[in-house]
Scaffold this active site. Structure first.
Site, PDB file in Angstrom:
ATOM      1  N   ARG A   1      -6.559   1.593  17.767  1.00 49.34           N
ATOM      2  CA  ARG A   1      -6.377   0.137  17.648  1.00 49.34           C
ATOM      3  C   ARG A   1      -6.057  -0.539  18.985  1.00 49.34           C
ATOM      4  O   ARG A   1      -6.321  -1.735  19.142  1.00 49.34           O
ATOM      5  CB  ARG A   1      -5.293  -0.172  16.604  1.00 49.34           C
ATOM      6  CG  ARG A   1      -5.806   0.086  15.199  1.00 49.34           C
ATOM      7  CD  ARG A   1      -4.783  -0.205  14.129  1.00 49.34           C
ATOM      8  NE  ARG A   1      -5.406  -0.058  12.815  1.00 49.34           N
ATOM      9  CZ  ARG A   1      -4.736   0.143  11.690  1.00 49.34           C
ATOM     10  NH1 ARG A   1      -3.421   0.221  11.705  1.00 49.34           N
ATOM     11  NH2 ARG A   1      -5.383   0.255  10.547  1.00 49.34           N
TER      12      ARG A   1
ATOM     13  N   ARG B   1      -7.516  -3.390   9.308  1.00 45.86           N
ATOM     14  CA  ARG B   1      -6.557  -4.319   9.946  1.00 45.86           C
ATOM     15  C   ARG B   1      -7.185  -5.037  11.144  1.00 45.86           C
ATOM     16  O   ARG B   1      -6.814  -6.165  11.448  1.00 45.86           O
ATOM     17  CB  ARG B   1      -5.282  -3.579  10.345  1.00 45.86           C
ATOM     18  CG  ARG B   1      -4.615  -2.935   9.129  1.00 45.86           C
ATOM     19  CD  ARG B   1      -3.138  -2.777   9.226  1.00 45.86           C
ATOM     20  NE  ARG B   1      -2.667  -1.879   8.186  1.00 45.86           N
ATOM     21  CZ  ARG B   1      -2.342  -2.245   6.937  1.00 45.86           C
ATOM     22  NH1 ARG B   1      -2.409  -3.502   6.571  1.00 45.86           N
ATOM     23  NH2 ARG B   1      -1.941  -1.354   6.054  1.00 45.86           N
TER      24      ARG B   1
ATOM     25  N   ASP C   1       1.760  -1.265  11.738  1.00 45.35           N
ATOM     26  CA  ASP C   1       0.460  -1.749  11.272  1.00 45.35           C
ATOM     27  C   ASP C   1       0.201  -3.205  11.659  1.00 45.35           C
ATOM     28  O   ASP C   1      -0.902  -3.725  11.421  1.00 45.35           O
ATOM     29  CB  ASP C   1       0.355  -1.593   9.747  1.00 45.35           C
ATOM     30  CG  ASP C   1       0.331  -0.125   9.341  1.00 45.35           C
ATOM     31  OD1 ASP C   1      -0.120   0.708  10.139  1.00 45.35           O
ATOM     32  OD2 ASP C   1       0.785   0.187   8.216  1.00 45.35           O
TER      33      ASP C   1
ATOM     34  N   LYS D   1       0.829  -1.206   0.000  1.00 44.19           N
ATOM     35  CA  LYS D   1       0.000   0.000   0.000  1.00 44.19           C
ATOM     36  C   LYS D   1       0.868   1.261   0.000  1.00 44.19           C
ATOM     37  O   LYS D   1       0.614   2.195  -0.756  1.00 44.19           O
ATOM     38  CB  LYS D   1      -0.933  -0.025   1.213  1.00 44.19           C
ATOM     39  CG  LYS D   1      -1.886   1.129   1.327  1.00 44.19           C
ATOM     40  CD  LYS D   1      -3.106   0.763   2.149  1.00 44.19           C
ATOM     41  CE  LYS D   1      -2.870   0.788   3.633  1.00 44.19           C
ATOM     42  NZ  LYS D   1      -2.677   2.145   4.175  1.00 44.19           N
TER      43      LYS D   1
ATOM     44  N   GLN E   1       4.650   9.076   7.076  1.00 48.24           N
ATOM     45  CA  GLN E   1       3.718   9.994   6.405  1.00 48.24           C
ATOM     46  C   GLN E   1       4.176  11.427   6.590  1.00 48.24           C
ATOM     47  O   GLN E   1       4.167  12.229   5.662  1.00 48.24           O
ATOM     48  CB  GLN E   1       2.306   9.786   6.955  1.00 48.24           C
ATOM     49  CG  GLN E   1       1.761   8.395   6.623  1.00 48.24           C
ATOM     50  CD  GLN E   1       0.360   8.166   7.142  1.00 48.24           C
ATOM     51  OE1 GLN E   1      -0.164   8.968   7.907  1.00 48.24           O
ATOM     52  NE2 GLN E   1      -0.245   7.068   6.745  1.00 48.24           N
TER      53      GLN E   1
ATOM     54  N   LYS F   1      -4.624   5.713  14.520  1.00 48.88           N
ATOM     55  CA  LYS F   1      -4.758   5.060  13.206  1.00 48.88           C
ATOM     56  C   LYS F   1      -6.229   5.120  12.768  1.00 48.88           C
ATOM     57  O   LYS F   1      -7.006   5.894  13.313  1.00 48.88           O
ATOM     58  CB  LYS F   1      -4.237   3.623  13.300  1.00 48.88           C
ATOM     59  CG  LYS F   1      -2.727   3.542  13.576  1.00 48.88           C
ATOM     60  CD  LYS F   1      -1.936   4.106  12.411  1.00 48.88           C
ATOM     61  CE  LYS F   1      -0.451   4.148  12.721  1.00 48.88           C
ATOM     62  NZ  LYS F   1       0.291   4.889  11.700  1.00 48.88           N
TER      63      LYS F   1
ATOM     64  N   GLY G   1      -5.176   7.928   5.419  1.00 48.59           N
ATOM     65  CA  GLY G   1      -4.294   8.916   6.047  1.00 48.59           C
ATOM     66  C   GLY G   1      -3.091   9.216   5.174  1.00 48.59           C
ATOM     67  O   GLY G   1      -2.637  10.361   5.096  1.00 48.59           O
TER      68      GLY G   1
ATOM     69  N   ARG H   1      -8.724  12.281  12.432  1.00 49.92           N
ATOM     70  CA  ARG H   1      -7.295  11.974  12.644  1.00 49.92           C
ATOM     71  C   ARG H   1      -6.418  13.236  12.593  1.00 49.92           C
ATOM     72  O   ARG H   1      -6.688  14.143  11.821  1.00 49.92           O
ATOM     73  CB  ARG H   1      -6.841  10.931  11.600  1.00 49.92           C
ATOM     74  CG  ARG H   1      -7.555   9.601  11.830  1.00 49.92           C
ATOM     75  CD  ARG H   1      -7.150   8.555  10.842  1.00 49.92           C
ATOM     76  NE  ARG H   1      -5.766   8.157  10.975  1.00 49.92           N
ATOM     77  CZ  ARG H   1      -5.134   7.354  10.104  1.00 49.92           C
ATOM     78  NH1 ARG H   1      -5.782   6.891   9.050  1.00 49.92           N
ATOM     79  NH2 ARG H   1      -3.886   7.031  10.305  1.00 49.92           N
TER      80      ARG H   1
END
Ligand code: S3P
Length: 424
Positions: free
Chosen positions: A342, A384, A311, A11, A161, A338, A85, A114
């Protein structure tokens, strides 16, 4: 679960191939691009700014007709980043330096919650103008392109990022820019920008200083996207914890900034073998053979390794439930921002299956249990989480149901097909 899987394209690399191809001169050809919702959001935004990108269809090469570093047009519509994101944060880096042009970016319910100031704040140090709710922290965001200047920027979080957004802005800034990360995050941007011809140098202790000097012309390339290790992770853990399993994963990206999951599986003494290792278009790839492990050791991980497996924490927390003892995941507060929180979601969902988990502000303590039991589960819209719970449900005693299972398609559109095939 047994058989062979070729997991879909990475990704992170897919987003970058589309973005960098768009701001290059000439054609970029992408093989193995991930045909999932997140990269499709990136492509849609780029098309709204005048980039011609061929249809994204599984198994077909994608062609991007680059418009050059300053060629993106002011869009007549709002740029919708969906659930992604990476799309929003990298796009911000790309757009802030496009002088005189105005852009509005938004996303789905999750993305609009976010934090974006982690990208906005360093970009503002370069002269960027970004506005939005909470002083520019939350989308919808409005960007008014400026002539940027270079800067030396220390980022507070190890985030690829954030780093990538700054590197993109640096391409058109006046003067050179250096990014210094607290820890080494995934380096796909650095590898690919160099391959496209950017003036990028990596130095400092452990390669944590990245310098970009403007002025280079990026040229279209052929990008070959390896399989996503973050998608492979679900099968790595599945075969490790489900009795009698053996799975071969083909063509998986093995970039060392991404292989923390393999390091942890090794600590657990899982049966993992890497074969046919090679380098394809600047990224290491290989096949992974994984077989069931009867006894798994618990593990302890902290901030040092988190960027290499950020992740994979949800699926590793499933594996930790079945270890012989207590596992510790710390320094992982990033997980709270995220697609969902999570740490909270995995604690909630796995506890419903009989797991014993203590939630910390920055991690989890997971006490191994002999058996999970089936339950009524919910992905809470997180891809996920959906895939992690699917594996937990197979290993559990009794049936489970999973609400909002379709969220898997954000990063792995064929997940449920592969799941059925490997279970036979
Ligand atoms: C990504 C970086 C990671 C990761 C995300 C993809 C990227 O986020 O969680 O799924 O492609 O740069 P952070 O860099 O914010 O940790």
């Amino acid at each position: 679960m047994s058989g062979k899987v070729r997991v879909p394209g990475d990704k992170s690399i897919s987003h970058r191939a589309l973005l960098f191809g768009s701001i290059s001169e000439g054609i970029t050809t992408i093989e193995g691009l991930l045909p999932a919702e997140d990269p499709i959001s990136t492509a849609a935004c780029l098309r709204s700014m005048g980039v011609k990108i061929s249809q994204i269809v599984k198994g077909q090469k994608v062609e991007v007709e680059g418009v050059g570093l300053n060629g993106l047009q002011e869009p007549t519509e709002i740029l919708d980043c969906g659930n992604s994101g990476t799309t929003m944060r990298l796009m911000l880096g790309l757009l802030v330096g496009l002088e005189g042009r105005h852009f509005v970016l938004t996303g789905d319910d999750s993305l609009r919650k976010r934090p974006m100031e982690r990208v906005g704040q360093p970009l503002k140090m370069m002269g960027a103008q970004i506005r939005g709710r909470q002083y520019g922290n939350l989308a919808p965001l409005s960007v008014f392109g400026q002539r940027l200047h270079g800067a030396v920027i220390g980022t507070p979080v190890a985030s690829a990022q954030v780093k990538s957004a700054i590197l993109l802005a640096a391409l058109t800034a006046a003067g050179s820019t250096t990014v210094i990360e607290p820890a080494h995050s995934r380096d796909h941007s650095e590898r690919m920008l160099k391959a496209f011809g950017a003036n990028l140098e990596i130095g400092g202790e452990m390669g944590r200083h990245i310098n970009v000097s403007p002025g280079a012309v990026l040229t279209g390339q052929t990008v070959v996207v390896p399989g996503d290790i973050s998608s492979a992770a679900f099968w790595l853990v599945a075969a490790t914890i489900i009795p009698g399993s053996q799975i071969t994963l083909e063509n998986v990206g093995l970039n060392p900034t991404r292989t923390g999951v393999l390091e942890v599986l090794k600590l657990m003494e899982a049966n993992i073998q890497i074969i046919n290792e090679k380098k394809v278009a600047g990224e290491p790839v290989g096949d992974i053979l994984v077989t069931y492990s009867k006894k798994l050791k618990p593990f302890s991980i902290d901030a040092e390794i988190i960027p290499r497996l950020v992740d994979e924490v949800p699926i590793l927390s499933v594996a930790a439930c079945l270890c012989d003892g207590d596992s510790y995941i710390k320094g992982a507060s990033e997980l709270r921002v995220k697609e969902t929180d999570r740490l909270a979601v995995m604690t909630r969902q796995l506890t419903a299956m009989g797991a014993r988990i203590e939630e910390l502000s920055d991690g989890l303590i997971i006490h191994g249990v002999n058996q999970l039991h089936g339950a009524s589960l919910d992905s809470e819209t997180d891809h996920r989480v959906a895939m992690s719970l699917a594996i937990a449900a197979v290993v559990a005693k009794g049936d489970s149901t999973l609400a909002r299972s379709e969220s898997a398609s954000v990063s792995y559109p064929d997940f449920w097909d592969d799941f059925e095939r490997l279970r036979k």
